[in-house]
Scaffold this motif. Sequence first.
Motif, short mmCIF file in Angstrom:
data_model
loop_
_atom_site.label_atom_id
_atom_site.label_comp_id
_atom_site.label_asym_id
_atom_site.label_seq_id
_atom_site.Cartn_x
_atom_site.Cartn_y
_atom_site.Cartn_z
N GLY A 286 -102.13 61.03 5.68
CA GLY A 286 -103.51 61.06 5.19
C GLY A 286 -104.46 61.83 6.09
N ASP A 287 -105.70 61.89 5.66
CA ASP A 287 -106.76 62.63 6.33
C ASP A 287 -107.03 62.02 7.70
N ASN B 259 -109.45 62.43 9.58
CA ASN B 259 -110.87 62.13 9.75
C ASN B 259 -111.27 60.79 9.14
N THR B 260 -110.48 60.31 8.20
CA THR B 260 -110.87 59.09 7.49
C THR B 260 -109.80 58.00 7.52
N SER B 261 -108.59 58.35 7.93
CA SER B 261 -107.49 57.38 7.91
C SER B 261 -107.56 56.45 9.11
N SER B 262 -107.61 55.15 8.85
CA SER B 262 -107.59 54.19 9.96
C SER B 262 -106.25 54.26 10.69
N SER C 242 -106.55 56.76 13.75
CA SER C 242 -107.25 56.25 14.93
C SER C 242 -106.46 55.11 15.57
N LYS D 262 -106.40 67.46 3.13
CA LYS D 262 -105.93 66.60 4.22
C LYS D 262 -105.36 65.28 3.72
N SER D 263 -105.73 64.88 2.52
CA SER D 263 -105.20 63.63 1.99
C SER D 263 -103.69 63.73 1.73
N ASP E 175 -110.95 72.89 11.18
CA ASP E 175 -111.11 73.43 9.83
C ASP E 175 -111.09 74.94 9.81
#
Length: 211
Positions: free
Chosen positions: A38-39, A41-44, A47, A95-96, A154
Amino acid sequence: MTSRTDFKKTLDAYQARQGRFRVVDVPDMRYLMIDGHGDPNTSSAFSEAVEALYPVAYKLKFASKRDLGRDYVVPPLEGLWWAEDMAAFTVARDKSRWDWTLMLMVPDWIDQTMVSTAVEQTRARNRPARLDEVRLETLSEGRCVQTLHVGSFDDEANVLAHLHHEVIPGHGFRMVGTHHEIYLSDFRRVAPAKHRTILRQPVTIEGAPGV
Protein backbone atom coordinates in the motif's frame (compact mmCIF):
# COMPACT_ATOMS: atom_id res chain seq x y z
CA MET A 1 38.68 3.60 21.99
CA THR A 2 36.53 1.49 19.63
CA SER A 3 36.49 2.76 16.05
CA ARG A 4 33.10 3.08 14.39
CA THR A 5 32.41 1.81 10.88
CA ASP A 6 30.14 3.87 8.62
CA PHE A 7 29.01 1.56 5.84
CA LYS A 8 27.77 4.48 3.73
CA LYS A 9 31.45 5.43 3.38
CA THR A 10 33.12 2.01 3.30
CA LEU A 11 30.81 -0.06 1.07
CA ASP A 12 30.98 0.50 -2.68
CA ALA A 13 27.33 -0.51 -2.98
CA TYR A 14 26.36 2.73 -1.19
CA GLN A 15 28.18 4.99 -3.66
CA ALA A 16 26.17 6.85 -6.33
CA ARG A 17 26.14 10.24 -8.02
CA GLN A 18 23.27 12.28 -9.37
CA GLY A 19 22.97 12.13 -13.14
CA ARG A 20 25.27 9.11 -13.48
CA PHE A 21 24.07 5.54 -13.95
CA ARG A 22 26.64 3.17 -12.54
CA VAL A 23 27.01 -0.59 -12.99
CA VAL A 24 27.92 -2.12 -9.63
CA ASP A 25 28.34 -5.70 -8.44
CA VAL A 26 26.58 -5.83 -5.08
CA PRO A 27 27.72 -8.55 -2.66
CA ASP A 28 25.25 -10.62 -0.67
CA MET A 29 24.05 -8.45 2.21
CA ARG A 30 22.03 -9.28 5.30
CA TYR A 31 19.08 -7.24 6.47
CA LEU A 32 16.41 -6.90 9.08
CA MET A 33 13.23 -6.99 6.96
CA ILE A 34 9.47 -6.42 7.16
CA ASP A 35 7.01 -6.78 4.25
CA GLY A 36 3.96 -4.68 3.49
CA HIS A 37 1.55 -3.34 0.90
CA GLY A 38 0.00 0.00 0.00
CA ASP A 39 0.72 3.72 -0.10
CA PRO A 40 3.67 4.48 2.23
CA ASN A 41 2.21 7.94 2.87
CA THR A 42 -1.06 6.63 4.27
CA SER A 43 -0.48 2.99 5.25
CA SER A 44 -0.18 2.40 8.99
CA ALA A 45 1.68 -0.81 8.12
CA PHE A 46 4.53 1.28 6.67
CA SER A 47 5.04 3.50 9.71
CA GLU A 48 4.66 0.49 12.01
CA ALA A 49 7.36 -1.34 10.03
CA VAL A 50 9.77 1.56 10.56
CA GLU A 51 8.88 1.64 14.26
CA ALA A 52 9.70 -2.08 14.60
CA LEU A 53 12.95 -2.14 12.61
CA TYR A 54 14.87 0.70 14.25
CA PRO A 55 14.73 -0.40 17.92
CA VAL A 56 16.03 -3.85 16.95
CA ALA A 57 18.77 -2.34 14.78
CA TYR A 58 19.99 -0.05 17.57
CA LYS A 59 20.00 -2.84 20.13
CA LEU A 60 22.17 -4.85 17.73
CA LYS A 61 24.54 -1.89 17.33
CA PHE A 62 24.91 -1.47 21.09
CA ALA A 63 25.37 -5.23 21.62
CA SER A 64 28.03 -5.34 18.91
CA LYS A 65 29.96 -2.49 20.52
CA ARG A 66 29.58 -3.85 24.06
CA ASP A 67 30.09 -7.56 23.48
CA LEU A 68 32.24 -7.70 20.34
CA GLY A 69 34.10 -4.41 20.48
CA ARG A 70 32.82 -3.55 16.98
CA ASP A 71 30.90 -0.30 16.70
CA TYR A 72 29.12 0.90 13.58
CA VAL A 73 26.66 3.51 12.34
CA VAL A 74 23.21 2.01 11.80
CA PRO A 75 22.92 1.97 7.98
CA PRO A 76 20.21 3.88 6.14
CA LEU A 77 16.69 2.58 5.69
CA GLU A 78 16.19 0.72 2.41
CA GLY A 79 13.19 -0.55 0.52
CA LEU A 80 12.34 -3.09 -2.15
CA TRP A 81 9.33 -2.04 -4.22
CA TRP A 82 7.24 -3.88 -6.76
CA ALA A 83 3.74 -4.18 -8.20
CA GLU A 84 1.92 -6.62 -10.43
CA ASP A 85 2.23 -4.02 -13.19
CA MET A 86 5.54 -2.15 -12.87
CA ALA A 87 4.01 0.79 -14.75
CA ALA A 88 2.57 1.63 -11.33
CA PHE A 89 6.03 3.05 -10.59
CA THR A 90 6.99 4.81 -13.78
CA VAL A 91 3.66 5.86 -15.31
CA ALA A 92 0.61 5.82 -13.07
CA ARG A 93 2.50 6.04 -9.73
CA ASP A 94 -0.51 4.35 -8.13
CA LYS A 95 0.93 3.86 -4.67
CA SER A 96 -2.07 1.89 -3.44
CA ARG A 97 -0.87 -0.96 -5.71
CA TRP A 98 2.67 -1.06 -4.38
CA ASP A 99 4.16 -3.95 -2.43
CA TRP A 100 7.29 -3.34 -0.40
CA THR A 101 9.89 -4.73 1.96
CA LEU A 102 11.56 -2.28 4.34
CA MET A 103 15.09 -3.16 5.39
CA LEU A 104 18.02 -2.16 7.61
CA MET A 105 21.36 -3.74 6.78
CA VAL A 106 23.25 -5.55 9.54
CA PRO A 107 26.99 -6.39 9.47
CA ASP A 108 28.04 -9.92 8.63
CA TRP A 109 29.32 -10.49 12.18
CA ILE A 110 25.77 -10.19 13.57
CA ASP A 111 24.14 -13.63 13.87
CA GLN A 112 20.58 -14.87 14.34
CA THR A 113 21.08 -15.35 18.07
CA MET A 114 21.96 -11.67 18.47
CA VAL A 115 18.93 -10.69 16.41
CA SER A 116 16.61 -12.87 18.48
CA THR A 117 18.00 -11.35 21.68
CA ALA A 118 17.53 -7.82 20.32
CA VAL A 119 13.93 -8.61 19.40
CA GLU A 120 13.22 -9.92 22.90
CA GLN A 121 14.83 -6.86 24.48
CA THR A 122 12.66 -4.63 22.31
CA ARG A 123 9.58 -6.65 23.23
CA ALA A 124 10.31 -6.22 26.94
CA ARG A 125 10.57 -2.47 26.63
CA ASN A 126 7.97 -1.08 24.22
CA ARG A 127 6.74 -3.91 21.93
CA PRO A 128 6.18 -2.24 18.52
CA ALA A 129 3.04 -3.46 16.76
CA ARG A 130 4.90 -5.36 14.02
CA LEU A 131 7.87 -6.57 16.04
CA ASP A 132 7.01 -10.26 15.50
CA GLU A 133 7.35 -9.74 11.74
CA VAL A 134 11.00 -8.64 11.86
CA ARG A 135 13.24 -11.24 10.24
CA LEU A 136 16.91 -11.57 9.29
CA GLU A 137 17.45 -12.45 5.63
CA THR A 138 20.21 -12.38 3.03
CA LEU A 139 19.58 -10.38 -0.15
CA SER A 140 21.50 -11.49 -3.25
CA GLU A 141 21.33 -8.88 -6.02
CA GLY A 142 24.59 -9.26 -7.92
CA ARG A 143 25.02 -6.93 -10.87
CA CYS A 144 22.91 -3.77 -10.66
CA VAL A 145 22.60 -0.35 -12.23
CA GLN A 146 22.11 2.53 -9.80
CA THR A 147 22.01 6.30 -9.61
CA LEU A 148 21.45 9.01 -7.01
CA HIS A 149 18.14 10.87 -7.10
CA VAL A 150 17.92 14.20 -5.29
CA GLY A 151 14.40 15.46 -4.66
CA SER A 152 10.93 14.27 -3.85
CA PHE A 153 10.04 10.61 -4.21
CA ASP A 154 7.22 11.72 -6.52
CA ASP A 155 9.85 13.09 -8.93
CA GLU A 156 11.50 9.70 -9.44
CA ALA A 157 9.27 8.61 -12.32
CA ASN A 158 11.29 10.19 -15.14
CA VAL A 159 14.58 8.91 -13.72
CA LEU A 160 13.18 5.40 -13.43
CA ALA A 161 11.72 5.49 -16.93
CA HIS A 162 15.13 6.54 -18.30
CA LEU A 163 16.84 3.81 -16.27
CA HIS A 164 14.42 1.07 -17.31
CA HIS A 165 13.91 1.92 -20.97
CA GLU A 166 17.20 3.51 -22.06
CA VAL A 167 20.13 2.94 -19.71
CA ILE A 168 19.59 -0.73 -18.94
CA PRO A 169 18.87 -1.92 -22.50
CA GLY A 170 21.61 0.44 -23.73
CA HIS A 171 24.13 -1.57 -21.71
CA GLY A 172 22.84 -4.86 -23.14
CA PHE A 173 21.07 -5.70 -19.88
CA ARG A 174 17.54 -6.55 -18.90
CA MET A 175 15.89 -6.11 -15.52
CA VAL A 176 15.63 -8.92 -12.98
CA GLY A 177 14.87 -8.89 -9.29
CA THR A 178 13.22 -5.98 -7.52
CA HIS A 179 13.47 -2.19 -7.63
CA HIS A 180 15.58 -1.10 -4.66
CA GLU A 181 15.79 2.28 -2.94
CA ILE A 182 18.34 3.39 -0.33
CA TYR A 183 17.33 6.43 1.70
CA LEU A 184 20.52 8.34 2.44
CA SER A 185 18.40 11.13 3.95
CA ASP A 186 16.00 10.61 6.83
CA PHE A 187 12.71 11.38 5.07
CA ARG A 188 11.06 11.95 8.45
CA ARG A 189 13.30 14.99 9.04
CA VAL A 190 14.57 16.24 5.67
CA ALA A 191 12.50 18.36 3.27
CA PRO A 192 11.36 16.43 0.16
CA ALA A 193 13.38 18.65 -2.19
CA LYS A 194 16.56 17.58 -0.38
CA HIS A 195 15.92 13.83 -0.20
CA ARG A 196 18.95 11.83 -1.38
CA THR A 197 17.93 8.38 -2.59
CA ILE A 198 19.92 5.70 -4.39
CA LEU A 199 17.76 4.04 -7.04
CA ARG A 200 18.99 0.53 -7.84
CA GLN A 201 17.84 -2.09 -10.32
CA PRO A 202 19.32 -5.62 -10.51
CA VAL A 203 20.08 -6.69 -14.08
CA THR A 204 21.36 -9.56 -16.13
CA ILE A 205 22.84 -9.75 -19.62
CA GLU A 206 20.14 -9.69 -22.28
CA GLY A 207 19.37 -13.24 -23.30
CA ALA A 208 20.68 -14.79 -20.08
CA PRO A 209 18.25 -16.60 -17.77
CA GLY A 210 17.00 -14.45 -14.92
CA VAL A 211 15.03 -14.78 -11.73
